[in-house]
Design an enzyme around this catalytic site. Structure first.
Site, PDB file in Angstrom:
ATOM      1  N   LYS A 266     -11.091   1.759   8.067  1.00 33.50           N
ATOM      2  CA  LYS A 266     -11.859   0.787   7.272  1.00 33.50           C
ATOM      3  C   LYS A 266     -12.333  -0.331   8.194  1.00 33.50           C
ATOM      4  CE  LYS A 266     -11.557  -1.113   2.615  1.00 33.50           C
ATOM      5  NZ  LYS A 266     -12.841  -0.626   2.142  1.00 33.50           N
TER       6      LYS A 266
ATOM      7  N   ARG B 259      -2.734   1.963   5.675  1.00 30.85           N
ATOM      8  CA  ARG B 259      -4.099   2.295   6.101  1.00 30.85           C
ATOM      9  C   ARG B 259      -4.626   1.249   7.078  1.00 30.85           C
ATOM     10  NH1 ARG B 259      -8.392   3.327   1.477  1.00 30.85           N
ATOM     11  NH2 ARG B 259      -8.327   1.052   1.373  1.00 30.85           N
TER      12      ARG B 259
ATOM     13  N   GLU C 202     -18.876  11.010   0.712  1.00 29.87           N
ATOM     14  CA  GLU C 202     -18.471   9.940  -0.203  1.00 29.87           C
ATOM     15  C   GLU C 202     -19.620   8.993  -0.498  1.00 29.87           C
ATOM     16  OE1 GLU C 202     -15.766   6.907   1.234  1.00 29.87           O
ATOM     17  OE2 GLU C 202     -15.971   7.657   3.271  1.00 29.87           O
TER      18      GLU C 202
HETATM   19  N1  PLP Z   1     -14.658   4.775   0.581  1.00 28.97           N
HETATM   20  C1  PLP Z   1     -15.113   3.662   1.147  1.00 28.97           C
HETATM   21  C2  PLP Z   1     -16.157   3.781   2.185  1.00 28.97           C
HETATM   22  C3  PLP Z   1     -14.590   2.415   0.755  1.00 28.97           C
HETATM   23  O1  PLP Z   1     -15.030   1.288   1.301  1.00 28.97           O
HETATM   24  C4  PLP Z   1     -13.580   2.363  -0.228  1.00 28.97           C
HETATM   25  C5  PLP Z   1     -12.992   1.096  -0.612  1.00 28.97           C
HETATM   26  O2  PLP Z   1     -11.933   0.724  -0.183  1.00 28.97           O
HETATM   27  C6  PLP Z   1     -13.148   3.561  -0.788  1.00 28.97           C
HETATM   28  C7  PLP Z   1     -13.703   4.742  -0.365  1.00 28.97           C
HETATM   29  C8  PLP Z   1     -12.081   3.559  -1.819  1.00 28.97           C
HETATM   30  O3  PLP Z   1     -10.814   3.375  -1.264  1.00 28.97           O
HETATM   31  P1  PLP Z   1      -9.651   2.722  -2.084  1.00 28.97           P
HETATM   32  O4  PLP Z   1      -9.455   3.583  -3.288  1.00 28.97           O
HETATM   33  O5  PLP Z   1      -8.486   2.787  -1.194  1.00 28.97           O
HETATM   34  O6  PLP Z   1     -10.074   1.369  -2.438  1.00 28.97           O
HETATM   35  C1  COI Z   2     -12.825  -1.663  -2.004  1.00 28.40           C
HETATM   36  O1  COI Z   2     -12.955  -0.908  -2.954  1.00 28.40           O
HETATM   37  O2  COI Z   2     -11.815  -2.357  -1.849  1.00 28.40           O
HETATM   38  C2  COI Z   2     -13.842  -1.796  -0.996  1.00 28.40           C
HETATM   39  O3  COI Z   2     -13.509  -2.217   0.067  1.00 28.40           O
HETATM   40  C3  COI Z   2     -15.198  -1.394  -1.326  1.00 28.40           C
HETATM   41  C4  COI Z   2     -16.269  -2.339  -0.865  1.00 28.40           C
HETATM   42  C5  COI Z   2     -16.284  -3.633  -1.564  1.00 28.40           C
HETATM   43  C6  COI Z   2     -16.370  -2.423   0.620  1.00 28.40           C
END
Ligand code: PLP
Ligand code: COI
Length: 341
Positions: free
Chosen positions: A185, A83, A221
Site C-alpha cells: 500500500k 500489511r 481490482e
Molecule cells: N485495493 C486497493 C488498491 C486499496 O487501496 C484498498 C484500500 O485499502 C483495498 C483494495 C481494500 O483493502 P482493505 O479491505 O484492506 O481496506
Molecule cells: C481504504 O479503503 O482504506 C483505502 O485506502 C482506499 C482509498 C481511500 C485509498
C-alpha cells in the site's frame, strides 16, 4: 459525555476534516521514539525527504465503529499492522511493530472520541496511518529518518450512494507492474491511478477496474477496492494475483461467505471476457465497504450483472453480515474486534 462537534453525520462523504489530535512517532538512529499526540495537522519535514521525491512511504486505512451500546471498536487492526509491515519492507522503511501500531490507533480514537459517529448513522471514524521517509537526502536511497503518524476523520460512503450499485469501466492503464509494488500500500500506486480514475469519472463511471498487467485479460481490482463476483451457482469468487492489494475486507468476506453463509469460495483468475459467469459483483474495501457493481464497461459494451439500480440478494447478505460484525450486532469470529477502552 464527549463534546458536541456539530457534525451532521448523515451528510458525511469521504473527505478530510481536521480532528483534534493525531499521533506522531519518529524513527532515528535505529529506533522509534514513544510517540505523542499533537494538535498541529501540518508536518515540518526536510525539503529533501525521500517521501517527497522518491515515493518512499506507505499508508493504511481502517475504521472505528460505534456499537448500539455506545462502545467503540476497531475491525482487525492487527491485519492492517501486518500489511503495513509488508509495505514498509517493500520500500525499505523500518517496520512499525504490531503492538505499537494498535496502541497508536487506540490513542488516536480515544483522543478524538467525539468524532466517532453515532450508531445507526452508518458513518464511521476512518483512521489513516502512514510512514514516510524524511530527513536530508539527495540520492535514490532509503531516508536517514522516518515518521509514523495516524490521523482520523469521520466518514460516510466512499462511492456516492453507499450501498447502491455503481458502474465501472475497464482501464487501458495498469496500476501495478507484474513484479512491482501492487501488493504494497504505497503512494506511487495511487499517483499512477489518478489519471485513469479521472478519465473514468469523466465518462460517468464511479472508477475504473484494472486488468492484470501481464496479459490484460484478467480482472485485478478497482482503484481503491478489490473485486468479487457471485457465480450463477452461488460461489464467491475473487481474483488471485500478486499485483493486487490484499484487501482485509476481501479476506474477511471470503471467511464470512464460507463460514457464515455456507458458500463455496474460490480465489482464482477472473477473465474479463467471461463476466457472464457472475450473477452479482461488488467492490470491497475499508473505505468502499461493499459497493455493488451495477455493470462494467469493456471495449465499449456495458456488461450488467444483477441490476444497475438494485442490490443483488447475495451481495446484500454479505454486506449485512460484515456490517453487523463491524458495528457489533453480529458475533465476530475470534480476534476480529478490538474494543477501544
Ligand atoms: N485495493 C486497493 C488498491 C486499496 O487501496 C484498498 C484500500 O485499502 C483495498 C483494495 C481494500 O483493502 P482493505 O479491505 O484492506 O481496506
Ligand atoms: C481504504 O479503503 O482504506 C483505502 O485506502 C482506499 C482509498 C481511500 C485509498
Amino acid at each position: 459525555m464527549s463534546k458536541n462537534v456539530g457534525i451532521d453525520w448523515s451528510k458525511l462523504g469521504f473527505s478530510y476534516m481536521k480532528t483534534d489530535l493525531r499521533y506522531i512517532s519518529r524513527w532515528k538512529d535505529g529506533k522509534w521514539d514513544e510517540g505523542e499526540l499533537v494538535e498541529d495537522n501540518r508536518l515540518n519535514i526536510s525539503e529533501a525527504s525521500t517521501a517527497l521525491h522518491y515515493g518512499q512511504q506507505c499508508f493504511e486505512g481502517l475504521k472505528a465503529y460505534r456499537t448500539k451500546e455506545g462502545k467503540i471498536q476497531l475491525f482487525r487492526p492487527d491485519e492492517n499492522a501486518k500489511r503495513m509491515i509488508k509495505s514498509c519492507k517493500r520500500v525499505l522503511m523500518p517496520e512499525v511493530p504490531v503492538e505499537k501500531f494498535i496502541d497508536a490507533c487506540l490513542q488516536v480514537v480515544k483522543a478524538n472520541e467525539a468524532y466517532v459517529p453515532p450508531y445507526g448513522s452508518g458513518a464511521t471514524l476512518y483512521l489513516r496511518p502512514f510512514v514516510i521517509g524524511v530527513g536530508d537526502n539527495l540520492g535514490v536511497k532509503p531516508a536517514p529518518e522516518y515518521m509514523f503518524s495516524i490521523f482520523c476523520v469521520p466518514v460516510g460512503p466512499y462511492f456516492k450512494g453507499g450501498m447502491a450499485p455503481v458502474n465501472f469501466i475497464i482501464s487501458d492503464y495498469d496500476r501495478a507492474a507484474p513484479y512491482g509494488t501492487g501488493a504494497a500500500k504505497v503512494g506511487g500506486n495511487y499517483a499512477g491511478s489518478l489519471l485513469p480514475h479521472e478519465l473514468a469519472v469523466k465518462k460517468g463511471f464511479a472508477d475504473c477496474i484494472y486488468l492484470d498487467p501481464e496479459t490484460h485479460t484478467k480482472i485485478e481490482e478497482v482503484g481503491a477496492a478489490n473485486f468479487f463476483g457471485i457465480t450463477k451457482d452461488n460461489k464467491f469468487i475473487t481474483p488471485d494475483s500478486p499485483s493486487i492489494l490484499p484487501s482485509i475486507t476481501r479476506f474477511s468476506l471470503m471467511y464470512l461467505a464460507k463460514e457464515y453463509l455456507r458458500m463455496e469460495v474460490n480465489h482464482r483468475d477472473v477473465f474479463v471476457d467471461n463476466l457472464d459467469e457472475f450473477k452479482e459483483a461488488g467492490a470491497c474495501g475499508t473505505a468502499a465497504v461493499i459497493t455493488p457493481i451495477g455493470g462494467i464497461e469493456y471495449k465499449g459494451k456495458l456488461h450488467v450483472f444483477h441490476s444497475e439500480t438494485e442490490v443483488g440478494p447475495v451481495t446484500k447478505k454479505l454486506y449485512d453480515t460484515l456490517y453487523g460484525i463491524q458495528f457489533g450486532d453480529i458475533k465476530a469470529p475470534e480476534g476480529w474486534i478490538v474494543e477501544v477502552k
